[in-house]
Design a protein around this motif. Structure first.
Motif, PDB file in Angstrom:
ATOM      1  N   VAL A  72       0.806  -1.221   0.000  1.00 41.68           N
ATOM      2  CA  VAL A  72       0.000   0.000   0.000  1.00 41.68           C
ATOM      3  C   VAL A  72       0.844   1.278   0.000  1.00 41.68           C
ATOM      4  O   VAL A  72       0.575   2.193  -0.790  1.00 41.68           O
ATOM      5  N   PRO A  73       1.858   1.429   0.850  1.00 44.88           N
ATOM      6  CA  PRO A  73       2.621   2.694   0.833  1.00 44.88           C
ATOM      7  C   PRO A  73       3.223   3.026  -0.528  1.00 44.88           C
ATOM      8  O   PRO A  73       3.175   4.189  -0.962  1.00 44.88           O
ATOM      9  N   ALA A  74       3.786   2.028  -1.217  1.00 46.95           N
ATOM     10  CA  ALA A  74       4.381   2.293  -2.533  1.00 46.95           C
ATOM     11  C   ALA A  74       3.308   2.680  -3.541  1.00 46.95           C
ATOM     12  O   ALA A  74       3.511   3.580  -4.374  1.00 46.95           O
ATOM     13  N   ARG A 102      -6.001   2.988   4.321  1.00 51.76           N
ATOM     14  CA  ARG A 102      -4.947   4.006   4.306  1.00 51.76           C
ATOM     15  C   ARG A 102      -4.884   4.732   2.963  1.00 51.76           C
ATOM     16  O   ARG A 102      -4.342   5.833   2.872  1.00 51.76           O
ATOM     17  N   GLY A 103      -5.432   4.114   1.935  1.00 56.83           N
ATOM     18  CA  GLY A 103      -5.408   4.740   0.621  1.00 56.83           C
ATOM     19  C   GLY A 103      -6.528   5.729   0.376  1.00 56.83           C
ATOM     20  O   GLY A 103      -6.548   6.398  -0.665  1.00 56.83           O
ATOM     21  N   ALA A 130     -15.864   1.552   1.323  1.00 53.91           N
ATOM     22  CA  ALA A 130     -16.973   2.127   2.101  1.00 53.91           C
ATOM     23  C   ALA A 130     -17.180   1.304   3.371  1.00 53.91           C
ATOM     24  O   ALA A 130     -18.067   0.462   3.462  1.00 53.91           O
ATOM     25  N   ARG A 131     -16.335   1.564   4.358  1.00 53.45           N
ATOM     26  CA  ARG A 131     -16.395   0.836   5.627  1.00 53.45           C
ATOM     27  C   ARG A 131     -16.217   1.821   6.780  1.00 53.45           C
ATOM     28  O   ARG A 131     -15.569   2.867   6.618  1.00 53.45           O
ATOM     29  N   PRO A 132     -16.765   1.507   7.941  1.00 55.94           N
ATOM     30  CA  PRO A 132     -16.645   2.443   9.072  1.00 55.94           C
ATOM     31  C   PRO A 132     -15.214   2.820   9.411  1.00 55.94           C
ATOM     32  O   PRO A 132     -14.945   3.955   9.812  1.00 55.94           O
ATOM     33  N   GLU A 133     -14.261   1.887   9.242  1.00 55.88           N
ATOM     34  CA  GLU A 133     -12.881   2.210   9.605  1.00 55.88           C
ATOM     35  C   GLU A 133     -12.246   3.231   8.664  1.00 55.88           C
ATOM     36  O   GLU A 133     -11.167   3.770   8.951  1.00 55.88           O
ATOM     37  N   ALA A 134     -12.911   3.517   7.544  1.00 55.61           N
ATOM     38  CA  ALA A 134     -12.400   4.543   6.624  1.00 55.61           C
ATOM     39  C   ALA A 134     -12.842   5.948   7.018  1.00 55.61           C
ATOM     40  O   ALA A 134     -12.381   6.934   6.439  1.00 55.61           O
ATOM     41  N   ALA A 140     -11.077  13.853   6.728  1.00 52.50           N
ATOM     42  CA  ALA A 140     -10.009  14.652   6.120  1.00 52.50           C
ATOM     43  C   ALA A 140     -10.414  15.114   4.728  1.00 52.50           C
ATOM     44  O   ALA A 140     -10.145  16.251   4.324  1.00 52.50           O
ATOM     45  N   ALA A 141     -11.095  14.243   3.984  1.00 54.47           N
ATOM     46  CA  ALA A 141     -11.541  14.606   2.634  1.00 54.47           C
ATOM     47  C   ALA A 141     -12.549  15.742   2.688  1.00 54.47           C
ATOM     48  O   ALA A 141     -12.537  16.649   1.853  1.00 54.47           O
TER      49      ALA A 141
END
Length: 357
Positions: A72-74, A102-103, A130-134, A140-141
């Protein structure tokens, strides 16, 4: 500076470069890689040393099938910084396939990408997240994103379970852009009544008058009778913005069938009840506007309680029935309280204006 776009049309370029690899994106995850192989894949994606665009693109698509969060980071880095838009689009696709929240923020940022292909892949990837942890990334968006990002945020929130996602949708009812407000309202209309009804009722306490206006209208559309007492309080409160008062009255009129005129008339005229309850009943009678409701308000106007006469005058003005004018003028003439007399006078002028239109 972004690399020059290919001279061939976008659709032809996508078909030639990405389409042949599309089956791989839908396939089962690839087998786990050794650390050394994974490191080489990251180098290929980042293009250091310089790698052809097709190599970087294929590296992104393979990473999207790894089922390995280490990718994911890359992918996020190249999604944000790669100069070739097909690679950015492939990174968006890969992040969505990996399902790592994280994306989310980087995907929202790419909704303002200069290339339509990247914007669309970012939007589709977000819908997979589309999940609560997002939700922390969604906040921030909302705070940092442009109009496209906030429109996509509405779409994402509508598919995310949980009270917090609904609360953020309500916040977007007060967005500075009309298109975002309208889309948020449309999304709330589609939500299950058991989920959205209590949420909207609680949102009548929101400090923003713009949000209260939208919420009141939605409650009226949904015929949410449980919110009637609070809507009546808002409609009759001089401390609320006039837009809120008007929206609350509009919602109450939409729920007339749930109001019992005989019960409300009895409450409005009952001196043993507290004044707040009687005032609420007068507001609800004004929303009904029937002959019986009109007569009940006229009875209170003629009663001995000076304060309640002022509330009855306001209710009669809201009804807009000119039949109340003679009684209002008589009440103004007889009033011994300057403040109440002023309230009655304002009600008379309001009713006169409505009758002249």
């Amino acid at each position: 500076m972004r690399s020059p776009r290919p001279s061939v049309p976008l659709a032809v370029f996508v078909a030639a470069v990405i389409a042949p690899m599309a089956p791989a994106t839908a396939a089962e995850p690839v087998a786990p890689m050794s650390a050394e192989s994974f490191a080489r894949l990251v180098v290929a994606l980042r293009g250091a040393p310089e790698r052809p665009m097709k190599v970087r693109l294929q590296a992104a698509l393979i990473m999207g099938r790894l089922a390995d969060e280490a990718a994911v980071p890359a992918l996020i880095e190249c999604l944000e910084n790669d100069l070739d838009y097909p690679v950015r689009a492939a990174c968006a696709l890969a992040v969505g396939n990996l399902g790592d929240v994280r994306g989310v923020e980087a995907l929202f940022n790419r909704l303002d990408d200069e290339e339509e292909l990247v914007r669309e892949e970012a939007r589709l990837a977000l819908l997979k997240l589309a999940r609560p942890e997002a939700l922390p990334y969604m906040y921030a968006a909302r705070e940092q994103g442009g109009t496209r990002a906030r429109l996509a945020l509405v779409e994402l929130l509508a598919q995310t379970d949980g009270a917090e996602s609904g609360a953020l949708l309500v916040e977007l009812l007060g967005d500075r852009e009309p298109s975002v407000r309208e889309k948020a309202a449309a999304s709330l209309r589609k939500l299950d009544a058991q989920r959205v009804g209590p949420l909207l009722a609680r949102s009548l306490e929101h400090p923003s008058y713009r949000i209260k206006v939208q919420v009141a209208r939605l409650l009226g559309e949904r015929r949410h009778v449980e919110s009637i007492p609070r809507l009546a309080d808002l409609a009759g409160s001089p401390l609320e913005a006039v837009e809120v008062q008007a929206a609350a009255r509009e919602a109450l009129r939409a729920m007339r069938e749930a109001l019992d005129v005989q019960k409300l008339a009895a409450e409005a005229k009952n001196p043993e009840l507290d004044r707040e309850q009687r005032r609420r009943s007068l507001v609800l009678l004004s929303a009904l506007g029937t002959p019986d409701a009109l007569q009940a308000c006229l009875d209170v106007l003629a009663g001995p309680d000076e304060s309640m006469r002022g509330s009855a005058a306001q209710a009669l003005a809201e009804m807009g029935n000119p039949r109340a004018l003679p009684a209002l003028r008589e009440a103004e003439r007889k009033s011994e309280n300057a403040r109440i007399g002023k309230v009655i006078g304002i009600s008379i002028r309001k009713l006169e204006r409505s009758g002249s239109r």
